[in-house]
Write a protein that holds these residues in place. Structure first.
Motif, PDB file in Angstrom:
ATOM      1  N   ASP A 249      65.621  41.687 -12.220  1.00 34.73           N
ATOM      2  CA  ASP A 249      66.695  41.184 -13.072  1.00 34.73           C
ATOM      3  C   ASP A 249      67.812  40.474 -12.314  1.00 34.73           C
ATOM      4  OD1 ASP A 249      65.494  42.218 -15.415  1.00 34.73           O
ATOM      5  OD2 ASP A 249      66.315  44.207 -14.945  1.00 34.73           O
ATOM      6  N   ARG A 250      67.890  40.656 -10.992  1.00 35.20           N
ATOM      7  CA  ARG A 250      68.980  40.026 -10.250  1.00 35.20           C
ATOM      8  C   ARG A 250      68.547  39.719  -8.818  1.00 35.20           C
ATOM      9  NH1 ARG A 250      73.400  44.758  -8.771  1.00 35.20           N
ATOM     10  NH2 ARG A 250      72.010  46.074  -7.519  1.00 35.20           N
ATOM     11  N   TRP A 251      69.292  38.792  -8.215  1.00 38.20           N
ATOM     12  CA  TRP A 251      69.032  38.385  -6.843  1.00 38.20           C
ATOM     13  C   TRP A 251      69.640  39.397  -5.869  1.00 38.20           C
ATOM     14  CZ3 TRP A 251      66.173  34.251  -5.177  1.00 38.20           C
ATOM     15  CH2 TRP A 251      65.813  33.304  -6.148  1.00 38.20           C
ATOM     16  N   GLY A 252      68.908  39.658  -4.796  1.00 36.48           N
ATOM     17  CA  GLY A 252      69.455  40.409  -3.679  1.00 36.48           C
ATOM     18  C   GLY A 252      70.053  39.449  -2.669  1.00 36.48           C
ATOM     19  N   VAL A 253      70.996  39.940  -1.871  1.00 36.65           N
ATOM     20  CA  VAL A 253      71.675  39.107  -0.878  1.00 36.65           C
ATOM     21  C   VAL A 253      71.739  39.865   0.441  1.00 36.65           C
ATOM     22  CG1 VAL A 253      73.762  37.838  -0.267  1.00 36.65           C
ATOM     23  CG2 VAL A 253      73.095  38.052  -2.679  1.00 36.65           C
ATOM     24  N   ARG A 254      71.334  39.181   1.512  1.00 36.06           N
ATOM     25  CA  ARG A 254      71.403  39.778   2.849  1.00 36.06           C
ATOM     26  C   ARG A 254      72.010  38.778   3.825  1.00 36.06           C
ATOM     27  NH1 ARG A 254      69.638  43.738   6.096  1.00 36.06           N
ATOM     28  NH2 ARG A 254      69.015  43.248   8.227  1.00 36.06           N
ATOM     29  N   LEU A 255      73.019  39.237   4.579  1.00 41.17           N
ATOM     30  CA  LEU A 255      73.609  38.426   5.636  1.00 41.17           C
ATOM     31  C   LEU A 255      72.853  38.687   6.937  1.00 41.17           C
ATOM     32  CD1 LEU A 255      77.424  38.946   4.945  1.00 41.17           C
ATOM     33  CD2 LEU A 255      75.933  37.110   4.123  1.00 41.17           C
ATOM     34  N   LYS A 256      72.562  37.614   7.681  1.00 42.61           N
ATOM     35  CA  LYS A 256      71.804  37.734   8.925  1.00 42.61           C
ATOM     36  C   LYS A 256      72.627  37.195  10.095  1.00 42.61           C
ATOM     37  CE  LYS A 256      68.498  35.123   7.528  1.00 42.61           C
ATOM     38  NZ  LYS A 256      67.211  34.382   7.564  1.00 42.61           N
ATOM     39  N   LEU A 257      72.549  37.897  11.244  1.00 49.32           N
ATOM     40  CA  LEU A 257      73.215  37.411  12.449  1.00 49.32           C
ATOM     41  C   LEU A 257      72.357  37.757  13.675  1.00 49.32           C
ATOM     42  CD1 LEU A 257      75.572  36.008  13.798  1.00 49.32           C
ATOM     43  CD2 LEU A 257      76.781  38.197  13.840  1.00 49.32           C
ATOM     44  N   PRO A 258      71.174  37.145  13.783  1.00 54.03           N
ATOM     45  CA  PRO A 258      70.337  37.417  14.954  1.00 54.03           C
ATOM     46  C   PRO A 258      70.929  36.784  16.210  1.00 54.03           C
ATOM     47  CG  PRO A 258      69.363  35.675  13.626  1.00 54.03           C
ATOM     48  CD  PRO A 258      70.541  36.205  12.840  1.00 54.03           C
ATOM     49  N   VAL A 259      70.954  37.550  17.284  1.00 54.03           N
ATOM     50  CA  VAL A 259      71.448  37.081  18.577  1.00 54.03           C
ATOM     51  C   VAL A 259      70.295  37.134  19.567  1.00 54.03           C
ATOM     52  CG1 VAL A 259      73.054  37.515  20.477  1.00 54.03           C
ATOM     53  CG2 VAL A 259      73.786  37.883  18.100  1.00 54.03           C
TER      54      VAL A 259
ATOM     55  N   PHE B  34      70.536  41.541  14.045  1.00 52.42           N
ATOM     56  CA  PHE B  34      71.637  42.109  13.277  1.00 52.42           C
ATOM     57  C   PHE B  34      71.630  41.550  11.858  1.00 52.42           C
ATOM     58  CE2 PHE B  34      73.398  42.189  17.668  1.00 52.42           C
ATOM     59  CZ  PHE B  34      73.489  43.568  17.799  1.00 52.42           C
ATOM     60  N   GLY B  35      71.981  42.389  10.898  1.00 59.59           N
ATOM     61  CA  GLY B  35      72.043  41.941   9.514  1.00 59.59           C
ATOM     62  C   GLY B  35      72.618  43.031   8.620  1.00 59.59           C
ATOM     63  N   PHE B  36      72.953  42.636   7.403  1.00 60.99           N
ATOM     64  CA  PHE B  36      73.556  43.590   6.468  1.00 60.99           C
ATOM     65  C   PHE B  36      73.184  43.186   5.045  1.00 60.99           C
ATOM     66  CE2 PHE B  36      77.089  44.972   3.712  1.00 60.99           C
ATOM     67  CZ  PHE B  36      77.031  46.349   3.950  1.00 60.99           C
ATOM     68  N   THR B  37      72.643  44.137   4.288  1.00 60.92           N
ATOM     69  CA  THR B  37      72.264  43.885   2.906  1.00 60.92           C
ATOM     70  C   THR B  37      73.459  44.114   1.976  1.00 60.92           C
ATOM     71  OG1 THR B  37      69.961  44.527   3.313  1.00 60.92           O
ATOM     72  CG2 THR B  37      70.713  44.539   1.024  1.00 60.92           C
TER      73      THR B  37
ATOM     74  N   VAL C 249      71.903  31.945  25.691  1.00 58.88           N
ATOM     75  CA  VAL C 249      72.259  32.848  24.605  1.00 58.88           C
ATOM     76  C   VAL C 249      72.452  32.028  23.338  1.00 58.88           C
ATOM     77  CG1 VAL C 249      74.727  32.728  25.138  1.00 58.88           C
ATOM     78  CG2 VAL C 249      73.826  34.697  23.869  1.00 58.88           C
ATOM     79  N   SER C 250      72.057  32.572  22.210  1.00 61.52           N
ATOM     80  CA  SER C 250      72.211  31.854  20.949  1.00 61.52           C
ATOM     81  C   SER C 250      72.436  32.828  19.805  1.00 61.52           C
ATOM     82  CB  SER C 250      70.977  30.991  20.654  1.00 61.52           C
ATOM     83  OG  SER C 250      69.838  31.808  20.424  1.00 61.52           O
ATOM     84  N   ALA C 251      73.058  32.331  18.759  1.00 64.59           N
ATOM     85  CA  ALA C 251      73.262  33.097  17.526  1.00 64.59           C
ATOM     86  C   ALA C 251      72.925  32.182  16.358  1.00 64.59           C
ATOM     87  CB  ALA C 251      74.698  33.590  17.419  1.00 64.59           C
ATOM     88  N   LEU C 252      72.237  32.733  15.369  1.00 64.34           N
ATOM     89  CA  LEU C 252      71.811  31.933  14.220  1.00 64.34           C
ATOM     90  C   LEU C 252      72.175  32.664  12.916  1.00 64.34           C
ATOM     91  CD1 LEU C 252      70.336  29.305  13.484  1.00 64.34           C
ATOM     92  CD2 LEU C 252      68.192  30.585  13.475  1.00 64.34           C
ATOM     93  N   PRO C 253      73.491  32.729  12.592  1.00 58.75           N
ATOM     94  CA  PRO C 253      73.905  33.423  11.370  1.00 58.75           C
ATOM     95  C   PRO C 253      73.435  32.685  10.118  1.00 58.75           C
ATOM     96  CG  PRO C 253      75.751  32.250  12.329  1.00 58.75           C
ATOM     97  CD  PRO C 253      74.634  32.149  13.316  1.00 58.75           C
ATOM     98  N   GLY C 254      73.191  33.463   9.082  1.00 52.92           N
ATOM     99  CA  GLY C 254      72.735  32.851   7.833  1.00 52.92           C
ATOM    100  C   GLY C 254      72.745  33.838   6.696  1.00 52.92           C
ATOM    101  N   VAL C 255      72.258  33.390   5.566  1.00 49.58           N
ATOM    102  CA  VAL C 255      72.177  34.232   4.384  1.00 49.58           C
ATOM    103  C   VAL C 255      70.784  34.092   3.778  1.00 49.58           C
ATOM    104  CG1 VAL C 255      73.129  32.405   2.911  1.00 49.58           C
ATOM    105  CG2 VAL C 255      73.228  34.800   2.147  1.00 49.58           C
ATOM    106  N   GLU C 256      70.253  35.199   3.313  1.00 55.72           N
ATOM    107  CA  GLU C 256      68.933  35.216   2.681  1.00 55.72           C
ATOM    108  C   GLU C 256      69.062  35.836   1.291  1.00 55.72           C
ATOM    109  OE1 GLU C 256      64.834  36.271   4.580  1.00 55.72           O
ATOM    110  OE2 GLU C 256      65.673  38.134   3.763  1.00 55.72           O
TER     111      GLU C 256
END
Length: 277
Positions: A71-81, A61-64, A104-111
């Motif tokens: 010219d600018r940074w992209g940001v993506r939220l990640k929520l792999p389960v 799971f994730g969302f850009t 079961v595990s979840a590893l949310p983060g930002v890229e």
């Protein structure tokens, strides 16, 4: 593309079925069967360590939030389960039984993503999550911080892609077992145009090779008296995909395929939905 997707799933299913016939899946009496960080980032597939075989299903799971450019940074939220299973039953309904879920595990983060040039992209990342063994009271905190790099070079009728990653990661279990990992990986991906389109996207055939080096050894605790250590792994894979991601059922991926990973007393097969960088 549809045939490639069905073929990849069929190959993965056959491998899981063969593994189930020859050895048992994760046992409940193990204090710690799989490395938490590894299982959370491995992806969907199976891997064998010693006389143990583990099946992992990972939903990326994730969302850009913002696309990147020069010219600018992209940001993506990640929520792999990730979910680990004890066995793959013959009937689908049995898969959903609570007693079949091992962990079961979840590893949310930002890229973050930045295109330094039209060919070179860097992706700093940080993640912090949690995992739990459903057959016992053992749980673990999981983390990852580092940077990935992707460089593309067009070569006549194909593209050559060089990926690199430098990560610091690990886990801290309630049993007191802590593992800190320094990880360096480098991969080569060759993309060959097929001349065909899928959903309006030109497709290509990919072949990749990846080398993983663990600075302070990767530990797999099979039980209280047995463990496996390794300091390197190798992966080879074949995929079919496109330079532009596909959006299907809410998931974004740019290719589909099957990869094989080997190491010291280690073998794995996994379903791929992209080049790992």
């Amino acid at each position: 593309m549809r045939r490639a997707f069905v073929g990849a799933l069929a190959l993965l299913a056959c491998t899981v079925a063969n593994a189930q016939q020859t050895r048992d899946f994760t046992q409940r009496d193990s204090e710690r069967v799989i490395d938490w960080y590894y299982a959370s980032t491995f992806g969907t597939g199976i891997y064998s360590i010693g006389d143990r075989t583990v099946f992992v299903a990972r939903l990326p799971f994730g969302f850009t939030l913002r696309q990147s450019d020069e010219d600018r940074w992209g940001v993506r939220l990640k929520l792999p389960v990730s979910v680990g299973l004890y066995r793959i039953p013959n009937q689908f309904d049995d898969v959903l039984e609570r007693t079949n879920f091992a962990a079961v595990s979840a590893l949310p983060g930002v890229e973050f993503e930045r295109q330094l040039t039209s060919r070179w992209t860097v992706r700093p990342t940080v993640s912090f999550g949690y995992g739990r063994d459903l057959g016992s009271s053992v749980s673990s905190r999981i983390w990852e911080v580092g940077v990935r790099s992707l460089y593309t070079v067009p070569l006549r009728d194909l593209d050559f892609v060089l990926g690199n990653a430098l990560l610091y990661a690990g886990s801290n279990a309630t049993t007191g077992t802590t593992q800190n990992l320094g990880i360096f990986s480098t991969g080569l991906n060759f993309l060959i145009p097929t001349g065909k389109e899928f959903m309006g996207h030109p497709t290509d055939l990919g072949v990749h090779f990846i080398y993983y080096a663990y600075f302070n050894r990767l530990d797999f605790f099979l039980d209280a008296n047995d463990r496996r250590e390794m300091d390197q792994q190798y992966e080879i894979a074949m995929t079919l995909g496109s330079s532009k991601p596909f959006e299907i059922l809410g998931f974004s991926f740019d290719r589909i395929g099957v990869g094989f990973r080997i190491g010291d007393d280690f073998f794995a097969i996994r379903l791929l939905t992209g080049f790992m960088y």
